[in-house]
Motif scaffolding. Structure first.
Motif, short mmCIF file in Angstrom:
data_model
loop_
_atom_site.label_atom_id
_atom_site.label_comp_id
_atom_site.label_asym_id
_atom_site.label_seq_id
_atom_site.Cartn_x
_atom_site.Cartn_y
_atom_site.Cartn_z
N GLN A 220 9.86 1.40 -1.30
CA GLN A 220 9.61 0.33 -2.28
C GLN A 220 9.10 -0.94 -1.57
OE1 GLN A 220 13.08 -1.44 -4.28
NE2 GLN A 220 12.07 -0.88 -6.20
N GLU A 221 9.70 -1.26 -0.45
CA GLU A 221 9.27 -2.45 0.31
C GLU A 221 7.82 -2.30 0.77
OE1 GLU A 221 12.29 -2.59 3.27
OE2 GLU A 221 13.66 -3.81 2.05
N THR A 222 7.45 -1.09 1.16
CA THR A 222 6.06 -0.84 1.59
C THR A 222 5.11 -1.00 0.41
OG1 THR A 222 6.87 0.72 3.25
CG2 THR A 222 4.52 0.79 2.73
N VAL A 223 5.49 -0.47 -0.75
CA VAL A 223 4.67 -0.63 -1.95
C VAL A 223 4.55 -2.11 -2.31
CG1 VAL A 223 4.47 -0.15 -4.42
CG2 VAL A 223 5.24 1.65 -2.87
N ARG A 224 5.63 -2.84 -2.21
CA ARG A 224 5.61 -4.27 -2.54
C ARG A 224 4.61 -5.02 -1.66
NH1 ARG A 224 7.53 -9.24 -1.47
NH2 ARG A 224 8.04 -10.51 -3.32
N GLU A 225 4.55 -4.65 -0.40
CA GLU A 225 3.60 -5.29 0.52
C GLU A 225 2.17 -4.97 0.11
OE1 GLU A 225 1.90 -7.52 3.37
OE2 GLU A 225 4.03 -7.51 2.80
N LYS A 226 1.91 -3.73 -0.31
CA LYS A 226 0.57 -3.35 -0.76
C LYS A 226 0.17 -4.11 -2.02
CE LYS A 226 -0.56 1.04 -0.63
NZ LYS A 226 -0.48 2.51 -0.83
N ILE A 227 1.13 -4.32 -2.92
CA ILE A 227 0.86 -5.07 -4.14
C ILE A 227 0.59 -6.54 -3.80
CG2 ILE A 227 1.80 -5.81 -6.37
CD1 ILE A 227 1.06 -2.83 -6.17
N SER A 228 1.33 -7.08 -2.86
CA SER A 228 1.13 -8.48 -2.44
C SER A 228 -0.27 -8.67 -1.86
CB SER A 228 2.18 -8.88 -1.40
OG SER A 228 3.48 -8.84 -1.95
N GLN A 229 -0.73 -7.69 -1.11
CA GLN A 229 -2.06 -7.77 -0.52
C GLN A 229 -3.16 -7.78 -1.58
OE1 GLN A 229 -2.15 -4.51 2.28
NE2 GLN A 229 -0.73 -5.51 3.70
N ARG A 230 -2.85 -7.25 -2.75
CA ARG A 230 -3.81 -7.28 -3.86
C ARG A 230 -3.68 -8.56 -4.68
NH1 ARG A 230 -6.76 -2.78 -5.37
NH2 ARG A 230 -8.07 -3.18 -7.20
N MET A 231 -2.80 -9.47 -4.23
CA MET A 231 -2.64 -10.79 -4.86
C MET A 231 -2.12 -10.67 -6.29
SD MET A 231 -3.59 -12.54 -2.25
CE MET A 231 -3.75 -14.22 -2.82
N LEU A 232 -1.20 -9.71 -6.53
CA LEU A 232 -0.64 -9.54 -7.86
C LEU A 232 0.78 -10.09 -7.99
CD1 LEU A 232 -2.01 -6.01 -8.85
CD2 LEU A 232 -2.73 -8.25 -9.70
N ASN A 233 1.25 -10.79 -6.94
CA ASN A 233 2.49 -11.56 -7.00
C ASN A 233 3.69 -10.75 -7.50
OD1 ASN A 233 4.01 -13.90 -6.69
ND2 ASN A 233 3.67 -14.54 -8.82
N PRO A 234 4.09 -9.71 -6.79
CA PRO A 234 5.25 -8.93 -7.22
C PRO A 234 6.54 -9.73 -7.10
CG PRO A 234 4.57 -8.27 -5.02
CD PRO A 234 3.52 -9.21 -5.52
N SER A 235 7.50 -9.38 -7.95
CA SER A 235 8.80 -10.04 -7.91
C SER A 235 9.55 -9.64 -6.64
CB SER A 235 9.62 -9.62 -9.13
OG SER A 235 10.05 -8.27 -8.98
N PRO A 236 10.63 -10.36 -6.32
CA PRO A 236 11.53 -9.85 -5.29
C PRO A 236 12.13 -8.52 -5.75
CG PRO A 236 12.02 -12.15 -5.84
CD PRO A 236 11.06 -11.65 -6.87
#
Length: 317
Positions: free
Chosen positions: A231-247
């Motif tokens: 999940q942490e790895t997916v969160r990083e990928k989402i952040s790189q797409r500038m979609l501002n994932p929650s904690p």
């Protein structure tokens, strides 16, 4: 090789009366009420989880029954239809069962030249389908009031309406490990795993009105990942797409991150671990009101705030 995202985890919708919700999903449709808890952000509201015997990812439909709230509107920027998988031989059984309980449904249709389905809605107007197929190897659940061979096996697919499919498709394929499986006219089907329960259909519907959240609409869709590390790895990928994932948030039976996809639908990534059996025996899932430890000191107040509910499968035989 399997990616970080393994398919659909759950779909969460907004509903009205909690007892009518149980009667429809556990009674008429025969899904197992896997967990009865509360909305962690509004503990005076129930959170019901329905699914297969143990609530495996790809089977879980959850509800916040808010009572008398404004009715929502289906439209673009929203997940409008959630479908359930049943065996091809159950075609007549389910039409007769829906008629028996006065659930109105549209005439049967076909999709991708291989899927027969019927569309109907629950009492709140949530869009649902039964998809009749012989490719789903999962075992259905039954309380005994629906014959096992006709029981629902879990989800088949979900249907999202968008202005255009391209940006959402890019997110699914580049960050969420999905592939384009099939397409027909304005329908594009994606999946992280090419099997019933994991299909995400994007419908290009530029001329439809924009959907409005409310009673009878889907709040979010969650995609499954194995554990907190993935999940942490997916969160990083989402952040790189500038979609501002929650904690990462603790939801007791899984941990979650949330973000909005480009078309406006709220996406979640939820872990398969630890599952729904951590606080109830498998044989008694969904029977007691379960609260996270931080709400246990307030149990009496919460139990007085929520409407009493019950379930008797024999009433729906």
């Amino acid at each position: 090789m399997e990616g970080l995202i393994t398919g659909i985890h759950h779909v969460t919708a907004l509903a009205g009366n909690p007892q009518k919700n149980i009667d429809f999903y556990a009674g008429i449709l025969g899904l197992r009420l896997v967990k009865k808890t509360v909305n962690f952000d509004a503990p005076e509201i129930y959170h019901f989880y329905y699914g297969d015997e143990t609530g495996l990812p790809g089977s879980i439909l959850t509800f916040f029954p808010y009572g008398d709230i404004a009715k929502g509107r289906h439209g673009k920027g929203m997940l409008n239809t959630t479908t359930f998988s049943v065996h091809l031989s159950s075609f007549n059984y389910w039409q007769e069962r829906l008629k028996k309980f006065n659930v109105h449904f549209k005439q049967p249709q076909q999709r991708f030249n291989k899927e027969a389905f019927i569309y109907f809605e629950d009492e709140d107007g949530l869009g649902l389908e039964l998809v009749f197929n012989d490719t789903d190897v999962r075992k259905g659940f039954t309380y005994g009031h629906i014959p096992a061979e006709h029981s629902i096996k879990g989800f088949y697919n979900v249907e999202i309406w968008e202005e255009g499919y391209e940006r959402t498709a890019a997110l699914l394929t580049e960050q969420l490990d999905h592939k384009l499986i099939d397409e027909q006219s304005n329908r594009f089907r994606f999946a992280a795993r090419d099997s019933p329960g994991n299909y995400v259909d994007i419908i290009c519907a530029p001329d439809s009105l924009r959907g409005l959240g409310g009673n009878g609409t889907v709040h979010h869709i969650a995609f499954a990942t194995a554990n907190k590390q993935s999940q942490e790895t997916v969160r990083e990928k989402i952040s790189q797409r500038m979609l501002n994932p929650s904690p990462i948030l603790d939801r007791q039976y899984f941990t979650s991150i949330y973000f909005r996809e480009p078309g406006g639908v709220l996406f979640e990534v939820a872990t398969a671990e630890p599952g729904f059996a951590i606080d109830e025996d498998k044989a008694h899932l969904g029977e007691a009101l379960k609260l996270p430890e931080w709400y246990e000191p307030h149990r009496k107040i919460i139990e007085e705030a929520v409407t009493p509910v019950s379930f008797n499968a024999d009433k729906f035989a």
